[in-house]
Structure formats: C-alpha cells, structure tokens
Design a protein around this motif. Sequence first.
Motif, PDB file in Angstrom:
ATOM      1  N   THR A  62       4.887   3.134   0.832  1.00 52.75           N
ATOM      2  CA  THR A  62       5.408   2.935  -0.527  1.00 52.75           C
ATOM      3  C   THR A  62       6.679   3.751  -0.742  1.00 52.75           C
ATOM      4  O   THR A  62       7.659   3.266  -1.308  1.00 52.75           O
ATOM      5  CB  THR A  62       4.353   3.335  -1.572  1.00 52.75           C
ATOM      6  OG1 THR A  62       3.172   2.560  -1.387  1.00 52.75           O
ATOM      7  CG2 THR A  62       4.874   3.124  -2.983  1.00 52.75           C
ATOM      8  N   GLY A 121      10.462  -3.808  -6.741  1.00 52.52           N
ATOM      9  CA  GLY A 121       9.292  -4.265  -5.989  1.00 52.52           C
ATOM     10  C   GLY A 121       8.018  -4.314  -6.804  1.00 52.52           C
ATOM     11  O   GLY A 121       6.909  -4.197  -6.257  1.00 52.52           O
ATOM     12  N   ARG A 170       7.329   2.991  -9.446  1.00 54.81           N
ATOM     13  CA  ARG A 170       8.223   1.828  -9.372  1.00 54.81           C
ATOM     14  C   ARG A 170       8.686   1.415 -10.773  1.00 54.81           C
ATOM     15  O   ARG A 170       9.835   0.985 -10.937  1.00 54.81           O
ATOM     16  CB  ARG A 170       7.494   0.667  -8.699  1.00 54.81           C
ATOM     17  CG  ARG A 170       7.286   0.844  -7.198  1.00 54.81           C
ATOM     18  CD  ARG A 170       6.550  -0.361  -6.629  1.00 54.81           C
ATOM     19  NE  ARG A 170       6.183  -0.177  -5.241  1.00 54.81           N
ATOM     20  CZ  ARG A 170       6.974  -0.483  -4.201  1.00 54.81           C
ATOM     21  NH1 ARG A 170       8.191  -0.965  -4.436  1.00 54.81           N
ATOM     22  NH2 ARG A 170       6.582  -0.297  -2.965  1.00 54.81           N
ATOM     23  N   GLN A 207       2.689   2.222  -8.600  1.00 51.32           N
ATOM     24  CA  GLN A 207       3.207   1.280  -9.590  1.00 51.32           C
ATOM     25  C   GLN A 207       3.933   2.010 -10.723  1.00 51.32           C
ATOM     26  O   GLN A 207       4.974   1.548 -11.198  1.00 51.32           O
ATOM     27  CB  GLN A 207       2.057   0.448 -10.158  1.00 51.32           C
ATOM     28  CG  GLN A 207       1.475  -0.556  -9.182  1.00 51.32           C
ATOM     29  CD  GLN A 207       0.222  -1.225  -9.716  1.00 51.32           C
ATOM     30  OE1 GLN A 207      -0.541  -0.631 -10.481  1.00 51.32           O
ATOM     31  NE2 GLN A 207       0.002  -2.470  -9.327  1.00 51.32           N
ATOM     32  N   ARG A 220      14.825   0.313  -1.594  1.00 51.04           N
ATOM     33  CA  ARG A 220      15.263  -0.424  -2.779  1.00 51.04           C
ATOM     34  C   ARG A 220      16.272   0.392  -3.594  1.00 51.04           C
ATOM     35  O   ARG A 220      17.204  -0.166  -4.175  1.00 51.04           O
ATOM     36  CB  ARG A 220      14.057  -0.800  -3.641  1.00 51.04           C
ATOM     37  CG  ARG A 220      13.130  -1.794  -2.972  1.00 51.04           C
ATOM     38  CD  ARG A 220      11.884  -2.098  -3.806  1.00 51.04           C
ATOM     39  NE  ARG A 220      11.012  -3.020  -3.111  1.00 51.04           N
ATOM     40  CZ  ARG A 220      11.151  -4.347  -3.105  1.00 51.04           C
ATOM     41  NH1 ARG A 220      12.169  -4.885  -3.766  1.00 51.04           N
ATOM     42  NH2 ARG A 220      10.314  -5.122  -2.456  1.00 51.04           N
ATOM     43  N   ASP A 279       9.616   2.181   1.006  1.00 53.48           N
ATOM     44  CA  ASP A 279      10.057   0.968   0.320  1.00 53.48           C
ATOM     45  C   ASP A 279      10.846   1.320  -0.942  1.00 53.48           C
ATOM     46  O   ASP A 279      11.862   0.686  -1.251  1.00 53.48           O
ATOM     47  CB  ASP A 279       8.843   0.117  -0.049  1.00 53.48           C
ATOM     48  CG  ASP A 279       9.238  -1.217  -0.668  1.00 53.48           C
ATOM     49  OD1 ASP A 279       9.932  -2.000   0.020  1.00 53.48           O
ATOM     50  OD2 ASP A 279       8.888  -1.467  -1.832  1.00 53.48           O
ATOM     51  N   THR A 302      11.992  -6.841 -10.029  1.00 54.80           N
ATOM     52  CA  THR A 302      12.119  -7.383  -8.670  1.00 54.80           C
ATOM     53  C   THR A 302      12.798  -6.369  -7.764  1.00 54.80           C
ATOM     54  O   THR A 302      12.362  -6.127  -6.629  1.00 54.80           O
ATOM     55  CB  THR A 302      12.939  -8.685  -8.695  1.00 54.80           C
ATOM     56  OG1 THR A 302      12.270  -9.646  -9.513  1.00 54.80           O
ATOM     57  CG2 THR A 302      13.106  -9.256  -7.292  1.00 54.80           C
TER      58      THR A 302
END
Length: 562
Positions: free
Chosen positions: A500, A443, A473, A470, A507, A503, A440
């Motif tokens: 991306t 993301g 992340r 992905q 985070r 973000d 979480t």
Amino acid sequence: MNASLSNLKPILALFFAERRRSLLVGAALSATTVTAGIALLGLSGWFITATAIAGLSTTTAVVFDVFAPSAGIRLLAIGRTASRYGERLTTHDATLGVLAALRERLFRGWSEARAAQDLVRRPARLLFRLTGDIDALDSLYLRVLVPAGVAIIAGVVASIALGLMHPLFGLLAGLLLLTAGLGLPLAAGRRAARHARRRAYGIEAMRVRTIDLVAGQTDLLMAGRLDAQCAAVAEADRYAANADERLNRIDAGVVFGFGLTSTILLSGSLLAVAALAGAGSITAPTAALGVLIAFAAVEPFGALRRGAMELGRTLLAARRIAPRLSTTEATQRNNPPAGGLAFSISAASAGYDTEATALDTVTLDLKAGEKLALIGTSGAGKSTRLALLAAEMQADRGTVASLEATLLTQRTELFRDTLRGNLQLAKPDAGDDELREVLTAAGLLADVSALPQGLDTPLGEGGIGLSGGQSRRLALARLFLRDTPLWLLDEPTEGLDGPTARDVMRRLVERVGDRSLVIATHIRREAEIADAIALVDHGRITEVSRRGEAAFEKALNRLRPD
C-alpha cells in the motif's frame, strides 16, 4: 477590574458591528415594556381609587369619565404584552446571532500561526472557549447592559413622575432608586466576581478531568490511577459547589437588600403622599398613583441581580477571548520567494512556547519543481520546518519565504461527515467529477464506488468506517484537490503496509507534476524520490546532498528500509 473591563471593548465592538440595529431595537423595546408596566400599575391604581371616590356621590358618579382611563389601561396592557414579546424575540435573536459570529471569529483565530499548535496541545481547554466562555457572554447584553439601561430609565421616569407631585419627593425617590438599585448589584458583583471565577475554573477542571477519565480509563486502570482520577473529578466538583454556595449567599444578601430598599421607598412614599394629600397638594387618586409608581419602579433594578452574580464569569470569559479577537483575521501567508525558488529559509529560528527551540539558525533553499527529503531523528525539527513553510507558525528570528503550500501531516485528519464533505474541505466547490478524478489518482475510487452510498457515505469521527490505508488514500486525494505549487508531506506512508505504501508513493509521484515537494521521513521509499536530501540534527541542517552524489546514497542507506 479596569483591565477586565478593557477586555470587553473588542467584544462590544463585535456585538454592535454584527447586530447593531437589533441590539438597539431590543433595548428600546425592553425600556418600553418597563415604562408601560410602571404606567399601567400607576394608572390602574389611580383609576380604582378615583372610581371608588366618584361612587360616593351620585353627582360625581354621573360625570366621571370611565372610558378614557379604561381605554388607557387596555392600551398599556396590550402595548406591554406586545413590547415584551418583541423584546424577547429581538434580544435573544440578536444575542444568538452575535455569539454565532463570535464562535466563527474565534475558530478562525485558531487557524492563525501558532494558534493551531495550541489547539492540538490543549484541545479540552480551548474547546471550553467555544462553549462555556462564549455562552457566558450572553449575560453581557441580556443580563447586564440592557437591564442596567432599562433600570436607569425606569428610575428617571419614576423620579420625574413623582417630581410632578412635589420636586423634593421625586428627587429623593430617584436618588434612592439609583443609589440603592445600582449600588447593590455593583457591590454584589464585586464580591461575587472571585467566586464566579472560581466556579468557572471548577466546572472547567471537572469537564477536563471527566474527559480524561472517560478517554483514558484503560491507561488509568493499567497504571493504577483510576481511583485517583475519580477523586480528582470529585475534588473539582466540590470546588465548584463551594463557589456556588458562596454565590448563593451573596445572592440572598442582594434579595434582602432590594427588599429593604423597596420597604423604605414604599414607606417613604406613603408618608410623602399622605402629607401632600393632607396639605391638599394632590388628590387621593394621585396619591395612589404615586405609591404604585414607586412600587413598580423597584422591579427593573431587581433584574440586575442575576447579571451581578454572573459578572465575574463574564469578565473571565472576556479576558480569555478578547486577545484572540484583537488579532488580524487575514490568513497567514509567507512572503513569496525570489524568482525560481520554491522556498527560502534564511537564518531562521523557531520554537514552541512549552518547548526548547526546534529550529536554530537554519538556512535552506529549494528550486521550484524540485523534491526535497528531510531526514533525521524524531524531534530533530523536521515537522517544525514544514509548519514554517505552511505558515502554520512564524519564525522567531530570520525570514521564511515560500510559495503557497499545502501540508499533509502525519495524522490523517478526517471528520464526522460524508466522504464528499471530507474531500471538499480542500476545495468546497469541487464537483463529483473532480472528486472521482482525485479518488482515482489516489487509488480509492473502486473502494468508494463499492459502497452503497458512494460519495455520500458517512464517516465516523476520525474516519471510522475506513481502514488505515483507505483513510490515508482519502487524505492523499484531498491533497490532490489543493492545486498549490508546493506540497509538504510529513511521513505520508507511516503505518501502511509495504504494498500500500509503495502504491501511495507511486501515485504521489505521478500526480506531483512540476510542483515542488518536501517530505519529512524516516523511510527510504519516501526519500528516494527526492532530488536532494537534507539531514536535520537538533534543529540545524548539518548536510545537504543531491542525487548522483555519494553523500546522497549514504543518506538513503541511513534510513529504514521498506
């Protein structure tokens, strides 16, 4: 040769440290098998001869005891079969267990300072250490140590048994067995060592060149080097085949030598027992016993032939592996810095074996809880500094002190495993709730939840099955699982699209909390979260600026925009 034998010491120490009892039991069972085989053949010959002679006379046939010898033969046959089964089971299980421990020890050695860098630069050759070289060491116990020990025991037992018939007979037979039986394999091993090493080098070169051919066939085709690479593979194959031919010749010579030794021993034994029987010193059944004992005693020495052929390969593997086993298994860590600092680099210089010095007399400190951006051109020494702080390499001079650190490299290192398995590399005991929490934060939870198998979704090698964003992340989520006071990031958003990347940075800032952070970067969005910026040029820190200073904004303006 002496230097090569000295390399066996740490390997033998590991063998006996891991499976001492199994190795000794296996050797004892092997000796029992051979001894029982010699006794079985000798007793059978004695029994057949004695029975035949007893049958010539009714009187002797009536009083001759057939039950005790036949019972002894059955006992020896059953014991030989049982000990052979136990020996194979014990020795192979012990050897496989030791080799597994050796692979683990070697792999742990590659996690030490500098070793991981070597692994990245030479993956094919070092992978061969985990496969071909370690597999070569199974000959050390199964085909060298145990057969040699068993052969010596067989020679001594045969010499004693024949010596009971006549001391000189036993002495000469024992000397011939031990001299020729050990001398032939030893001489063959010395002759074969060079060719065995050449064969190992040839096979290794063939594997490496084949991997390069398969993995880089597109580049080779575009460069017009495809045929040349195929020729290089064929040349390595011819090199290995030539070494194989030389080894086969030596092997044939050893077979001939053992055949000649067996012939000489049997001929001498026949003449000896004939003379002893003619003089009345032994009976005819005892003479048959002596001949068959001499015949059976040669067989254990023949088992040394294969070990002799592979001795060069075994010693080469030991020479390559032993230095890594001699290093400490302790995880490399930097000393803690003085109070209130996240790290302190004082007059440190460092570099790689195949490169020029990457850091030259660097001095730099960072307070705990602060964020630092390292900027500079490619090759300036930013990644080297991160490797020093992560204790993945050590300084050649000077000192490096830092809090425990976690490094997120430029490459997203994902493995052929499930999503859960890739995350738990950072924290093996992490539960599903904790994994979902870091997903979480990174993301990625919505994407994972949409997958049919969720956290159990398998990934291909390198993270195949996830997009680039992905994958990054997921690596970030793995970083979040590592609760260390210092995070080191090497261009964390390189290659990601703008939204991306922004973000991911947002985070990261939310998650970093009161940890210290060091980012090596070329991009403004990554550097602008820092409290200080250090400019790196040719391994040196040429300028350090802090937020609010004009030099800080000037440094940001030098970077690539989002």
